[in-house]
Design a protein around this motif. Sequence first.
Motif, PDB file in Angstrom:
ATOM      1  N   UNK A   1      -7.706   5.831  -0.870  1.00 19.45           N
ATOM      2  CA  UNK A   1      -8.256   4.782  -0.022  1.00 19.45           C
ATOM      3  C   UNK A   1      -8.880   3.717  -0.916  1.00 19.45           C
ATOM      4  N   UNK A   2      -8.515   2.451  -0.744  1.00 19.66           N
ATOM      5  CA  UNK A   2      -9.095   1.397  -1.580  1.00 19.66           C
ATOM      6  C   UNK A   2     -10.618   1.318  -1.425  1.00 19.66           C
ATOM      7  N   UNK A   3     -11.295   1.019  -2.521  1.00 18.31           N
ATOM      8  CA  UNK A   3     -12.744   0.860  -2.501  1.00 18.31           C
ATOM      9  C   UNK A   3     -13.133  -0.607  -2.324  1.00 18.31           C
ATOM     10  N   UNK A   4     -12.137  -1.476  -2.200  1.00 25.48           N
ATOM     11  CA  UNK A   4     -12.348  -2.914  -2.013  1.00 25.48           C
ATOM     12  C   UNK A   4     -11.087  -3.477  -1.351  1.00 25.48           C
ATOM     13  N   UNK A   5     -11.086  -4.759  -0.971  1.00 26.35           N
ATOM     14  CA  UNK A   5      -9.893  -5.331  -0.329  1.00 26.35           C
ATOM     15  C   UNK A   5      -8.802  -5.680  -1.347  1.00 26.35           C
ATOM     16  N   UNK A   6      -7.842  -4.772  -1.535  1.00 29.04           N
ATOM     17  CA  UNK A   6      -6.737  -5.002  -2.459  1.00 29.04           C
ATOM     18  C   UNK A   6      -5.529  -4.181  -2.052  1.00 29.04           C
ATOM     19  N   UNK A   7      -4.388  -4.494  -2.647  1.00 32.68           N
ATOM     20  CA  UNK A   7      -3.173  -3.692  -2.514  1.00 32.68           C
ATOM     21  C   UNK A   7      -3.115  -2.732  -3.695  1.00 32.68           C
ATOM     22  N   UNK A   8      -2.494  -1.569  -3.493  1.00 31.96           N
ATOM     23  CA  UNK A   8      -2.327  -0.647  -4.620  1.00 31.96           C
ATOM     24  C   UNK A   8      -1.510  -1.291  -5.732  1.00 31.96           C
ATOM     25  N   UNK A   9      -0.467  -2.043  -5.344  1.00 29.92           N
ATOM     26  CA  UNK A   9       0.404  -2.681  -6.327  1.00 29.92           C
ATOM     27  C   UNK A   9       1.015  -3.930  -5.698  1.00 29.92           C
TER      28      UNK A   9
ATOM     29  N   UNK B   1       0.833  -1.179   0.000  1.00 34.19           N
ATOM     30  CA  UNK B   1       0.000   0.000   0.000  1.00 34.19           C
ATOM     31  C   UNK B   1       0.882   1.250   0.000  1.00 34.19           C
ATOM     32  N   UNK B   2       0.451   2.248  -0.707  1.00 31.05           N
ATOM     33  CA  UNK B   2       1.179   3.507  -0.803  1.00 31.05           C
ATOM     34  C   UNK B   2       0.451   4.527   0.079  1.00 31.05           C
ATOM     35  N   UNK B   3       1.155   5.087   1.053  1.00 32.66           N
ATOM     36  CA  UNK B   3       0.530   5.985   2.021  1.00 32.66           C
ATOM     37  C   UNK B   3      -0.179   7.169   1.357  1.00 32.66           C
ATOM     38  N   UNK B   4       0.381   7.700   0.278  1.00 31.98           N
ATOM     39  CA  UNK B   4      -0.213   8.861  -0.386  1.00 31.98           C
ATOM     40  C   UNK B   4      -1.299   8.476  -1.390  1.00 31.98           C
ATOM     41  N   UNK B   5      -1.507   7.179  -1.584  1.00 33.41           N
ATOM     42  CA  UNK B   5      -2.489   6.710  -2.552  1.00 33.41           C
ATOM     43  C   UNK B   5      -3.912   6.835  -2.052  1.00 33.41           C
TER      44      UNK B   5
END
Length: 124
Positions: free
Chosen positions: A7-15, A1-5
Motif C-alpha cells: 500500500x503506498x505511503x503517499x500519493x504515487x504509482x508503484x511504477x 499500480x500493482x495489485x500485489x504491491x
Amino acid sequence: MIASGPTPVAPFSHAVEADGWVMLTGQMPTWPGEPERALPEGIVAQTQRVMDNLELILKGIGMSLADVLQCRCYLTEFERDYGAFNETYSARFSEHRRPARTTIGVTALAVGALVEIDMVAKRP
C-alpha cells in the motif's frame, strides 16, 4: 499500480513507464496487504523487505532485477548501517551485472524506515 504491491505511503504509482523506461517509486520496508504491521527490525530485515517489495513490482510488470539499470538508496543511519546494507543489497544481484547506484544518508524517511530504494529499469 500493482495489485500485489505494498500500500503506498503517499500519493504515487508503484511504477511509471515511457518508451520502455520504467521508474519504480522508492519502496519502504512495509508488508504488502498488511499496511499496519510493524516494520521489520534492523537494517538487514528492512533491506530484504524493501528488495522484496521492489521485486513484487517488477514481477507485476513482467520484469526482474536483471532489467534494473540504476538504484538510489537512502539510509537514515548511514555510518552504522552502510556495511550491512551493502551485504544484503548485493546478494540480490549477480556480481557480474550490478546496476549503477547512489547511496545517500538522510535525516528521516516515511513511516520511520531505515532504508528506501528506488529504481530505473529498461525493458529488454
